[in-house]
Design a protein around this motif. Structure first.
Motif, PDB file in Angstrom:
ATOM      1  N   ASP A   1     -14.332  -5.379  -9.010  1.00 45.15           N
ATOM      2  CA  ASP A   1     -15.669  -5.099  -8.684  1.00 45.15           C
ATOM      3  C   ASP A   1     -16.776  -6.418  -8.423  1.00 45.15           C
ATOM      4  OD1 ASP A   1     -15.828  -7.066 -10.706  1.00 45.15           O
ATOM      5  OD2 ASP A   1     -14.855  -6.082 -11.652  1.00 45.15           O
TER       6      ASP A   1
ATOM      7  N   GLN B   1      -9.128  -4.488   0.629  1.00 44.75           N
ATOM      8  CA  GLN B   1      -9.770  -2.941   0.990  1.00 44.75           C
ATOM      9  C   GLN B   1     -11.325  -3.771   0.562  1.00 44.75           C
ATOM     10  OE1 GLN B   1      -8.889  -0.662   3.091  1.00 44.75           O
ATOM     11  NE2 GLN B   1      -7.389  -2.252   3.276  1.00 44.75           N
ATOM     12  N   GLN B   2     -11.444  -5.020  -0.404  1.00 41.88           N
ATOM     13  CA  GLN B   2     -12.742  -5.118  -1.058  1.00 41.88           C
ATOM     14  C   GLN B   2     -13.061  -4.050  -1.896  1.00 41.88           C
ATOM     15  OE1 GLN B   2     -14.802  -7.314  -0.123  1.00 41.88           O
ATOM     16  NE2 GLN B   2     -13.302  -8.244   1.074  1.00 41.88           N
ATOM     17  N   ARG B   3     -11.503  -4.102  -2.516  1.00 43.92           N
ATOM     18  CA  ARG B   3     -11.883  -2.514  -3.667  1.00 43.92           C
ATOM     19  C   ARG B   3     -11.767  -3.248  -5.131  1.00 43.92           C
ATOM     20  NH1 ARG B   3      -7.654   1.798  -1.973  1.00 43.92           N
ATOM     21  NH2 ARG B   3      -6.929   2.143  -3.672  1.00 43.92           N
TER      22      ARG B   3
ATOM     23  N   ASP C   1      -6.919   2.097  -9.669  1.00 42.01           N
ATOM     24  CA  ASP C   1      -7.259   0.616  -9.056  1.00 42.01           C
ATOM     25  C   ASP C   1      -7.654   0.360 -10.891  1.00 42.01           C
ATOM     26  OD1 ASP C   1      -7.790   2.104  -6.563  1.00 42.01           O
ATOM     27  OD2 ASP C   1      -9.533   0.595  -6.217  1.00 42.01           O
TER      28      ASP C   1
ATOM     29  N   SER D   1       1.029  -1.004   0.403  1.00 41.14           N
ATOM     30  CA  SER D   1      -0.065  -0.115   0.041  1.00 41.14           C
ATOM     31  C   SER D   1       0.799   1.182  -0.217  1.00 41.14           C
ATOM     32  CB  SER D   1      -0.898   0.057   1.425  1.00 41.14           C
ATOM     33  OG  SER D   1       0.085   0.628   2.578  1.00 41.14           O
TER      34      SER D   1
ATOM     35  N   TRP E   1      -6.226  -3.200 -12.332  1.00 39.26           N
ATOM     36  CA  TRP E   1      -7.355  -4.821 -12.188  1.00 39.26           C
ATOM     37  C   TRP E   1      -7.363  -4.919 -14.121  1.00 39.26           C
ATOM     38  CZ3 TRP E   1      -7.868  -7.928  -8.773  1.00 39.26           C
ATOM     39  CH2 TRP E   1      -8.138  -7.084  -6.947  1.00 39.26           C
TER      40      TRP E   1
ATOM     41  N   LEU F   1      -5.489  -4.093  -2.900  1.00 41.82           N
ATOM     42  CA  LEU F   1      -6.550  -3.608  -3.049  1.00 41.82           C
ATOM     43  C   LEU F   1      -8.261  -4.905  -2.495  1.00 41.82           C
ATOM     44  CD1 LEU F   1      -6.055  -2.850  -6.724  1.00 41.82           C
ATOM     45  CD2 LEU F   1      -6.766  -1.070  -4.838  1.00 41.82           C
TER      46      LEU F   1
ATOM     47  N   THR G   1      -2.313   3.273  -4.077  1.00 43.86           N
ATOM     48  CA  THR G   1      -2.954   2.640  -5.454  1.00 43.86           C
ATOM     49  C   THR G   1      -4.340   3.662  -5.100  1.00 43.86           C
ATOM     50  OG1 THR G   1      -4.016   0.971  -2.964  1.00 43.86           O
ATOM     51  CG2 THR G   1      -2.305   0.083  -4.827  1.00 43.86           C
ATOM     52  N   GLY G   2      -5.042   4.374  -5.916  1.00 44.04           N
ATOM     53  CA  GLY G   2      -5.801   4.629  -5.992  1.00 44.04           C
ATOM     54  C   GLY G   2      -5.960   6.203  -6.822  1.00 44.04           C
TER      55      GLY G   2
END
Length: 660
Positions: free
Chosen positions: A377, A373-375, A337, A258, A341, A370, A331-332
């Motif tokens: 789809d 952090q449940q990031r 993100d 991170s 992906w 990610l 990340t972000g």
């Protein structure tokens, strides 16, 4: 003369100080990284430097730019003595390098190579200023143009200086034939009086030296830092199997990366070595399909962030601007993100990079974070939920895994109950997809005709976890692998075979079998052996014209290119190669878990692009694949491009059975 010597000495020391200062801070930032190594296989590493740095082997995958860079690189090495000479003669008037400064053959080589380098530089400028290929998009173009201009000035001023020296009778090498180009250049000024030529020489000397010293100060600041780092990057490259990912790093009990300083210093060396050539971007299926991933821009972004965050972390006094940098999310904010992906983990970028920069491991490390952090789809999270609960992405009962065997007589062995020579690891898609049932059954029939003694794990098999791991779900991968290994360890067999390249890769490289390891084969390798030994007699020559698609995890990752082609030739097929074949094959778009994700923002899916490529071939009747996911992806793609009547998707096993 004394004044000149003092000025040259001060200028040289000043530029060397700036270079050293900038170099120091680059490596101070690298020291923020995590430990790397230990490194071994020193012989292989030295060989790699010879092949890929000195011989520049990978650069020739783009032939013309590769040749131009080859000459610029060797020009730098061969002309380095002239750089030393220019500095020392300024400090010590009349100084001539011993041996190197008076050796005729070297002078001839330097004279010629200066011209060749100048031509190579002009070609480079043409590419950047006029042609502007897509792969340069996003690179620091102005910096590239500036440095090429510097090199051109250095080459031309060197030839002009040497020519004027010859005119003035001050050349350290007497015979003119050792410097034919410089002698010819000198003829342009032979009509000028001696004083004018000396004045011109002095101007050229200061231009030559000034550009050299400015270039030196710029080196650590951008992409040309690879002049310093490339040897180390190639020497310390990852020598593990291509298909083996490093384990997930953990920080404070959280998997993944991170913050930029959580990467290893070795990973940071990759970023410093990036030349921004865009070869990785050129072959990236995600970039070609319109998704936001560019492997090149990813590395450039990480490099820039390492510099700004490293500077902020090492700042003596904190202020608002430094605090803003420290609050940026890797990340972000730095890497979106969606960029992470988009990757199919096809390995095309890593294969193409001339300096062995790795793109996939850092992407996976950031994906790992990610997921904590449940990031991700909804489709992907649903697939991972199914895999955790059922052991497959379809969300079906493990009892349904072997339903495809119904109707096959005699019944396929349950290898948990009776030993067999070959354990067939079927995989999810070949087991559960109704569209693939006939292909899976055909595989069983062909195996039997080849006299292969095989069995299945039946409901004890789970997804092998290759794509689960590359999505970033390390814990789930370990769970699936543990269940598969527990089942495998209870069975008696001599080898594993699978039709799925993804399962093949992870079983071969990422499973530990506690001393009970067995060789892992793709079914095309097994068929190739059976045909060659006569155990699988081909009764009919098909006479089809086909093209073959190399799956990423079979080809680029594991180097299996010839076995499928030998099988196709043996059954009487004429193979017309795709324009992008073998290690340049275009990914179908399913890998790295992309088959479980949304396709929003895609201009043209990789599979559709690939079908259009196949349609451009003359006379290809069948598009042959050797991966269950490829069957799914390409049968869908041929429908979406409306070309179902023009070319048919065939699994290689279908053609083999037809030939029997």
């Amino acid at each position: 003369m004394l004044v000149k010597s003092i000025i040259v000495l001060i200028a040289f020391l000043a530029s060397l100080t700036v270079f050293g200062y900038r170099l120091y801070w680059r490596f101070e930032h690298m020291r923020l990284g995590q430990p790397a190594g230990p490194f071994a296989r020193w012989g292989d590493r030295i060989k790699a430097v010879v092949v890929f740095v000195l011989a520049q082997r990978r650069l020739f995958r783009f032939p013309t730019p590769g040749l131009a860079h080859f000459f610029i690189f060797w020009g730098f090495l061969l002309l380095f003595p002239t750089i030393v000479q220019a500095i020392l003669e300024g400090i010590f008037p009349g100084f001539v390098l011993p041996i190197l400064g008076t050796f005729g053959p070297l002078a001839l080589l330097q004279d010629v190579i200066a011209v060749i380098v100048a031509v190579a530089v002009l070609y480079g400028l043409y590419l950047r200023v006029i042609a502007q290929p897509e792969r340069y998009k996003g690179s620091h173009g102005a910096e590239g143009i500036l440095v090429l201009t510097f090199i051109l000035i250095i080459m031309l001023s060197l030839l002009l200086m040497n020519g004027l020296r010859r005119n003035l009778g001050e050349a350290p090498i007497e015979a003119a034939f050792w410097q034919p180009v410089s002698t010819a250049v000198g003829l342009l000024f032979v009509g000028l009086n001696e004083a004018t030529q000396r004045a011109l020489y002095e101007v050229l000397y200061w231009v030559h030296l000034g550009v050299l010293l400015v270039f030196l100060t710029l080196l650590p600041g951008g992409k040309h830092f690879h002049i310093v780092t490339s040897v180390f990057n190639v020497f310390l490259q990852n020598l593990e199997a291509r298909g083996k990912l490093p384990p997930a790093p953990q920080f404070g009990g959280v998997a993944g990366v991170s913050k930029v300083e959580q990467f290893t210093w070795r990973r940071m060396l990759d970023w410093y070595t990036c030349t921004e050539c865009g070869r990785c971007q050129e072959v990236c299926p995600a970039y070609a399909s319109g998704l936001p991933l560019s492997p090149k821009l990813l590395v450039m972004g990480l490099r820039a962030h390492l510099f700004e965050r490293g500077t902020a972390l090492q700042g003596a006094r904190k202020n608002a601007s430094l605090q803003a940098v420290l609050e940026k999310r890797l990340t972000g904010d730095v890497i979106a993100d969606q960029v992470l992906w988009a990757c199919t983990t096809c390995y095309a970028c890593d294969t193409e990079c001339p300096l062995f920069i790795e793109h996939i491991p850092p992407i996976v490390d950031m994906r790992r974070y990610l997921l904590t952090q449940q990031r991700a789809d909804a489709m992907l999270m649903s697939a991972l939920g199914n895999l955790r609960r059922y052991g497959n992405s379809f969300g079906k009962s493990d009892r349904q895994r072997a339903m495809w065997t119904g109707g096959l007589e005699p019944r396929i062995k349950d290898i948990r109950k009776e030993p067999a020579h070959t354990l067939w690891f079927v995989g999810d898609y070949a087991s559960y997809s109704p569209a693939l049932t006939e292909i899976t059954q055909a595989t069983a029939r062909v195996f039997r005709q080849a006299g292969i003694d095989f069995g299945l794990l039946y409901d004890a098999e789970r997804n092998a976890g290759n794509d689960v791991r590359r999505v970033g779900e390390e814990g789930l991968f370990e769970l699936l692998a543990a269940k598969n290994k527990a089942a495998l360890d209870k069975c008696q067999y001599e080898e594993i075979v699978t039709t799925d390249p993804h399962s093949y890769n992870t079983l071969k490289h990422e499973y530990s079998f506690n001393g009970k390891a067995r060789p892992v084969y793709h079914h095309t390798e097994v068929l190739d052996r059976a045909i060659a030994s006569g155990r699988l007699p081909i009764r009919r020559q098909l006479g089809y014209t086909v093209t073959y698609h190399d799956p990423c995890y079979l080809g680029r990752y594991n180097g299996v290119y010839d076995a499928p082609r030998r099988v196709l030739n043996a059954i009487g097929c004429r193979v017309v190669e795709m324009p992008r074949n073998r290690d340049r094959s275009l990914c179908c778009g399913a890998g790295g878990g992309r088959i479980w994700m949304e396709e929003a923002g895609v201009k043209e899916r990789p599979g559709e692009n690939r079908i259009r490529e196949a349609l451009s071939l003359d006379g290809a009747q069948y598009f042959v694949v050797a991966c269950p996911k490829d069957v799914t992806m390409y049968r869908d793609a041929v429908k979406t491009v409306g070309q179902e009547r023009s070319i048919e998707i065939k699994d290689i096993i279908e053609l083999v059975e037809e030939a029997l």
